[in-house]
Design a protein around this motif. Sequence first.
Motif, PDB file in Angstrom:
ATOM      1  N   VAL A 228       0.841  -1.194   0.000  1.00 51.36           N
ATOM      2  CA  VAL A 228       0.000   0.000   0.000  1.00 51.36           C
ATOM      3  C   VAL A 228       0.877   1.246   0.000  1.00 51.36           C
ATOM      4  N   ALA A 229       1.903   1.254   0.844  1.00 56.20           N
ATOM      5  CA  ALA A 229       2.827   2.396   0.891  1.00 56.20           C
ATOM      6  C   ALA A 229       3.533   2.579  -0.445  1.00 56.20           C
ATOM      7  N   ALA A 230       3.915   1.468  -1.077  1.00 57.06           N
ATOM      8  CA  ALA A 230       4.556   1.547  -2.390  1.00 57.06           C
ATOM      9  C   ALA A 230       3.621   2.179  -3.410  1.00 57.06           C
ATOM     10  N   ALA A 231       2.326   1.817  -3.355  1.00 55.64           N
ATOM     11  CA  ALA A 231       1.353   2.406  -4.277  1.00 55.64           C
ATOM     12  C   ALA A 231       1.304   3.914  -4.115  1.00 55.64           C
ATOM     13  N   LEU A 232       1.302   4.382  -2.866  1.00 58.01           N
ATOM     14  CA  LEU A 232       1.281   5.825  -2.625  1.00 58.01           C
ATOM     15  C   LEU A 232       2.585   6.469  -3.097  1.00 58.01           C
ATOM     16  N   ALA A 233       3.696   5.770  -2.909  1.00 64.60           N
ATOM     17  CA  ALA A 233       4.982   6.302  -3.364  1.00 64.60           C
ATOM     18  C   ALA A 233       5.029   6.448  -4.881  1.00 64.60           C
ATOM     19  N   LEU A 234       4.296   5.598  -5.590  1.00 66.82           N
ATOM     20  CA  LEU A 234       4.245   5.667  -7.046  1.00 66.82           C
ATOM     21  C   LEU A 234       3.311   6.768  -7.542  1.00 66.82           C
ATOM     22  N   GLY A 235       2.631   7.430  -6.613  1.00 60.99           N
ATOM     23  CA  GLY A 235       1.761   8.544  -6.978  1.00 60.99           C
ATOM     24  C   GLY A 235       0.282   8.259  -6.896  1.00 60.99           C
ATOM     25  N   ALA A 236      -0.072   7.013  -6.546  1.00 62.39           N
ATOM     26  CA  ALA A 236      -1.490   6.684  -6.426  1.00 62.39           C
ATOM     27  C   ALA A 236      -2.093   7.371  -5.211  1.00 62.39           C
TER      28      ALA A 236
END
Length: 367
Positions: A228-236
């Motif tokens: 989930v954190a990775a998704a936010l880091a990708l801009g989601a």
Amino acid sequence: MRTALCDQLGIEHPIVGFTPSEHVAAAISRAGGLGVLGCVRFNDAEELDSVLDWMDENTGGRPYGVDVVMPSTVPTEGSDVDLNAMIPDEHREFVRRTLSELGVPELPDDERQGDAVLGWLHSVARSHVDVALKHPVKLIANALGSPPPDVIGRAHEHDILVAALAGKAEHARRHVDKGVDIVVAQGHEAGGHTGEIATMVLVPEIVDAVGAEVPVLAAGGIGSGRQVAAALALGASGAWMGSYWLATEEYTQTVGESAMQRALLAADSSDTVRTRIYTGKPARLLKTRWTEAWSERDAPSPLPMPLQNILVSEAHQRITRSNDPDVVSMPVGQIVGRMNAVRDVEEVMATLLREADDTFTRLNDLR
């Protein structure tokens, strides 16, 4: 963990959970996410209406959504009988022979198949929309791209947001141009209908293409707070999760103890296959003896949607009743390798949030 998506949807956490189970969807909403109920299983609009009545009473006043299946190209229509007549004898014989070889018993006479699942039909999906508009849903998502303009317009008239799944940046651009409010960037590793581009590559491409105009949700390969954190880091702006909820107590409440759940718990991330045998469109399924049979040299090519689903509808009934984990037919993503225990939705959500918070702390310490 909060993003602008939370304010837009009226939720506490930027986690949207897609599921065919009303018990799971309601539990996700109660836990602070947005539960999205898949409608494709409902041939009868009245049955969906009844289930949404139940959702209205069991979400604790929290928002929820629905997911319909409306292909961008309208598939063949007609009655179930008309469509059955279009299925080649060669395909019927292959299914009959394969089930026999796999040891899947016939259905008892009192459980003979009725209608096939017709939720893949454009007209049936429209009836799902009609029902949803009578309920306080917050989101209507379409699994196969942008809904028709009139559906988007009707949703907006009811102050309902519209989401569409996209497997390419160009698809996302078209969705937004047609009035879609939220784009779900679904990567190759996701379960069900999915494209060719992996989540790690796809999400930033779609964020760069449309993220300044609409929220983008990351989907595919998400089953931990780190992801989930990775998704936010990708801009989601949040995560769209589907497969992971199949290993919950609430899903068991909907379908009962099943060979399917046992098969999922035993699988690893390499035990899936992307194939057209489920609906006629490419979809990622759990790899079993049933899916492997369709890759044999003598297997016929899958039929187009919705004929393939009608062809295998009774087979799915028989497979489910056989209770054999080696032959189940179930859409699931590569995240299945992390689905190792059945837990309740509240615990899953709490774990996601704790892991995400730990990840943000660890990353901050690297500065």
